[in-house]
Design a protein around this motif. Sequence first.
Motif, mmCIF file in Angstrom:
data_model
loop_
_atom_site.group_PDB
_atom_site.id
_atom_site.type_symbol
_atom_site.label_atom_id
_atom_site.label_comp_id
_atom_site.label_asym_id
_atom_site.label_seq_id
_atom_site.Cartn_x
_atom_site.Cartn_y
_atom_site.Cartn_z
ATOM 1 N N THR A 1 52.359 35.577 25.697
ATOM 2 C CA THR A 1 51.535 34.903 26.697
ATOM 3 C C THR A 1 51.258 35.859 27.843
ATOM 4 O OG1 THR A 1 52.549 32.813 26.121
ATOM 5 C CG2 THR A 1 51.403 32.908 28.206
ATOM 6 N N HIS A 2 50.003 35.932 28.224
ATOM 7 C CA HIS A 2 49.605 36.803 29.327
ATOM 8 C C HIS A 2 49.405 35.969 30.580
ATOM 9 C CE1 HIS A 2 49.007 40.307 26.780
ATOM 10 N NE2 HIS A 2 48.503 39.475 25.893
ATOM 11 N N PRO A 3 49.765 36.527 31.742
ATOM 12 C CA PRO A 3 49.519 35.782 32.982
ATOM 13 C C PRO A 3 48.023 35.601 33.195
ATOM 14 C CG PRO A 3 50.257 38.018 33.461
ATOM 15 C CD PRO A 3 50.362 37.825 31.975
ATOM 16 N N ALA A 4 47.673 34.518 33.820
ATOM 17 C CA ALA A 4 46.267 34.221 34.087
ATOM 18 C C ALA A 4 45.691 35.245 35.061
ATOM 19 C CB ALA A 4 46.120 32.821 34.659
ATOM 20 N N ILE A 5 44.453 35.620 34.811
ATOM 21 C CA ILE A 5 43.714 36.489 35.715
ATOM 22 C C ILE A 5 42.731 35.577 36.436
ATOM 23 C CG2 ILE A 5 42.168 38.465 35.921
ATOM 24 C CD1 ILE A 5 43.192 39.324 33.101
ATOM 25 N N ALA A 6 42.999 35.297 37.699
ATOM 26 C CA ALA A 6 42.128 34.399 38.462
ATOM 27 C C ALA A 6 40.738 34.997 38.594
ATOM 28 C CB ALA A 6 42.718 34.142 39.835
ATOM 29 N N GLU B 1 34.714 29.542 35.194
ATOM 30 C CA GLU B 1 35.911 29.389 34.377
ATOM 31 C C GLU B 1 37.119 29.597 35.292
ATOM 32 O OE1 GLU B 1 35.766 31.715 30.789
ATOM 33 O OE2 GLU B 1 33.762 31.007 30.317
ATOM 34 N N PRO B 2 38.195 28.877 35.062
ATOM 35 C CA PRO B 2 39.335 28.954 35.982
ATOM 36 C C PRO B 2 40.057 30.301 35.961
ATOM 37 C CG PRO B 2 39.862 27.589 34.099
ATOM 38 C CD PRO B 2 38.412 27.926 33.993
ATOM 39 N N ASP B 3 40.000 30.982 34.829
ATOM 40 C CA ASP B 3 40.624 32.297 34.744
ATOM 41 C C ASP B 3 39.886 33.115 33.689
ATOM 42 O OD1 ASP B 3 41.834 31.864 32.109
ATOM 43 O OD2 ASP B 3 43.223 30.547 33.151
ATOM 44 N N ALA B 4 40.310 34.336 33.503
ATOM 45 C CA ALA B 4 39.582 35.266 32.634
ATOM 46 C C ALA B 4 40.003 35.205 31.177
ATOM 47 C CB ALA B 4 39.747 36.679 33.171
ATOM 48 N N HIS B 5 40.886 34.276 30.805
ATOM 49 C CA HIS B 5 41.352 34.239 29.415
ATOM 50 C C HIS B 5 40.218 34.123 28.417
ATOM 51 C CE1 HIS B 5 45.615 34.552 29.783
ATOM 52 N NE2 HIS B 5 45.692 33.538 30.639
ATOM 53 N N ASP C 1 36.546 45.950 41.444
ATOM 54 C CA ASP C 1 35.314 46.659 41.816
ATOM 55 C C ASP C 1 34.281 45.690 42.401
ATOM 56 O OD1 ASP C 1 36.401 49.048 40.918
ATOM 57 O OD2 ASP C 1 35.266 49.050 39.031
ATOM 58 N N LEU C 2 34.127 44.530 41.776
ATOM 59 C CA LEU C 2 33.177 43.532 42.259
ATOM 60 C C LEU C 2 33.567 43.043 43.658
ATOM 61 C CD1 LEU C 2 32.633 41.460 38.995
ATOM 62 C CD2 LEU C 2 30.992 43.031 40.060
ATOM 63 N N ALA C 3 34.861 42.860 43.873
ATOM 64 C CA ALA C 3 35.339 42.403 45.186
ATOM 65 C C ALA C 3 35.091 43.481 46.244
ATOM 66 C CB ALA C 3 36.815 42.041 45.115
ATOM 67 N N ARG C 4 35.399 44.729 45.910
ATOM 68 C CA ARG C 4 35.174 45.831 46.872
ATOM 69 C C ARG C 4 33.699 45.965 47.233
ATOM 70 N NH1 ARG C 4 39.374 48.163 44.210
ATOM 71 N NH2 ARG C 4 38.099 49.251 42.692
ATOM 72 N N ALA C 5 32.826 45.684 46.273
ATOM 73 C CA ALA C 5 31.382 45.773 46.516
ATOM 74 C C ALA C 5 30.839 44.535 47.241
ATOM 75 C CB ALA C 5 30.649 45.972 45.197
ATOM 76 N N GLY C 6 31.689 43.536 47.462
ATOM 77 C CA GLY C 6 31.269 42.326 48.157
ATOM 78 C C GLY C 6 30.409 41.394 47.322
ATOM 79 N N LEU C 7 30.510 41.509 46.008
ATOM 80 C CA LEU C 7 29.687 40.701 45.116
ATOM 81 C C LEU C 7 30.337 39.385 44.713
ATOM 82 C CD1 LEU C 7 28.494 43.703 42.978
ATOM 83 C CD2 LEU C 7 27.159 42.473 44.696
ATOM 84 N N VAL C 8 31.623 39.284 44.963
ATOM 85 C CA VAL C 8 32.365 38.049 44.665
ATOM 86 C C VAL C 8 33.235 37.688 45.859
ATOM 87 C CG1 VAL C 8 32.398 38.396 42.141
ATOM 88 C CG2 VAL C 8 34.233 39.358 43.544
ATOM 89 N N VAL C 9 33.639 36.429 45.897
ATOM 90 C CA VAL C 9 34.546 35.951 46.954
ATOM 91 C C VAL C 9 35.737 35.290 46.296
ATOM 92 C CG1 VAL C 9 32.722 35.678 48.676
ATOM 93 C CG2 VAL C 9 33.242 33.789 47.150
ATOM 94 N N ALA C 10 36.831 35.223 47.019
ATOM 95 C CA ALA C 10 38.058 34.644 46.480
ATOM 96 C C ALA C 10 37.819 33.221 46.009
ATOM 97 C CB ALA C 10 39.156 34.678 47.536
ATOM 98 N N PRO C 11 38.550 32.826 44.956
ATOM 99 C CA PRO C 11 38.370 31.458 44.437
ATOM 100 C C PRO C 11 38.774 30.395 45.444
ATOM 101 C CG PRO C 11 40.156 32.600 43.281
ATOM 102 C CD PRO C 11 39.571 33.572 44.272
#
Length: 94
Positions: free
Chosen positions: A2-7, A52-56, A84-94
């Motif tokens: 089992t892999h931890p969820a990637i938010a 989607e809630p996580d990247a699974h 990379d997307l976060a550093r570029a400001g293209l996404v925001v925290a969930p």
Amino acid sequence: MTHPAIALPRPDPRVTARTLADGAVLFHAESETYFGLNPTGTVVWEAIVAREPDAHAAVDRLAAAHPDVDRDAIAADVRALLDDLARAGLVVAP
């Protein structure tokens, strides 16, 4: 194993995305940031847009499309793209 969820973050509402034959292009109008995605990155972006809630699911799709690539390596690449997307400001925290 089992892999931890990637938010997954949310797309910044000021980002416009266009899907192309070989990936996608993201544009942040306010910062005038362009960001190109290859087909693999586009799978991740589509998961973000679908809220989607996580990247699974994205990791599963990528692992199915690339059975010769280690799933842990795929998950690490997904995390790196999200950073990379976060550093570029293209996404925001969930």
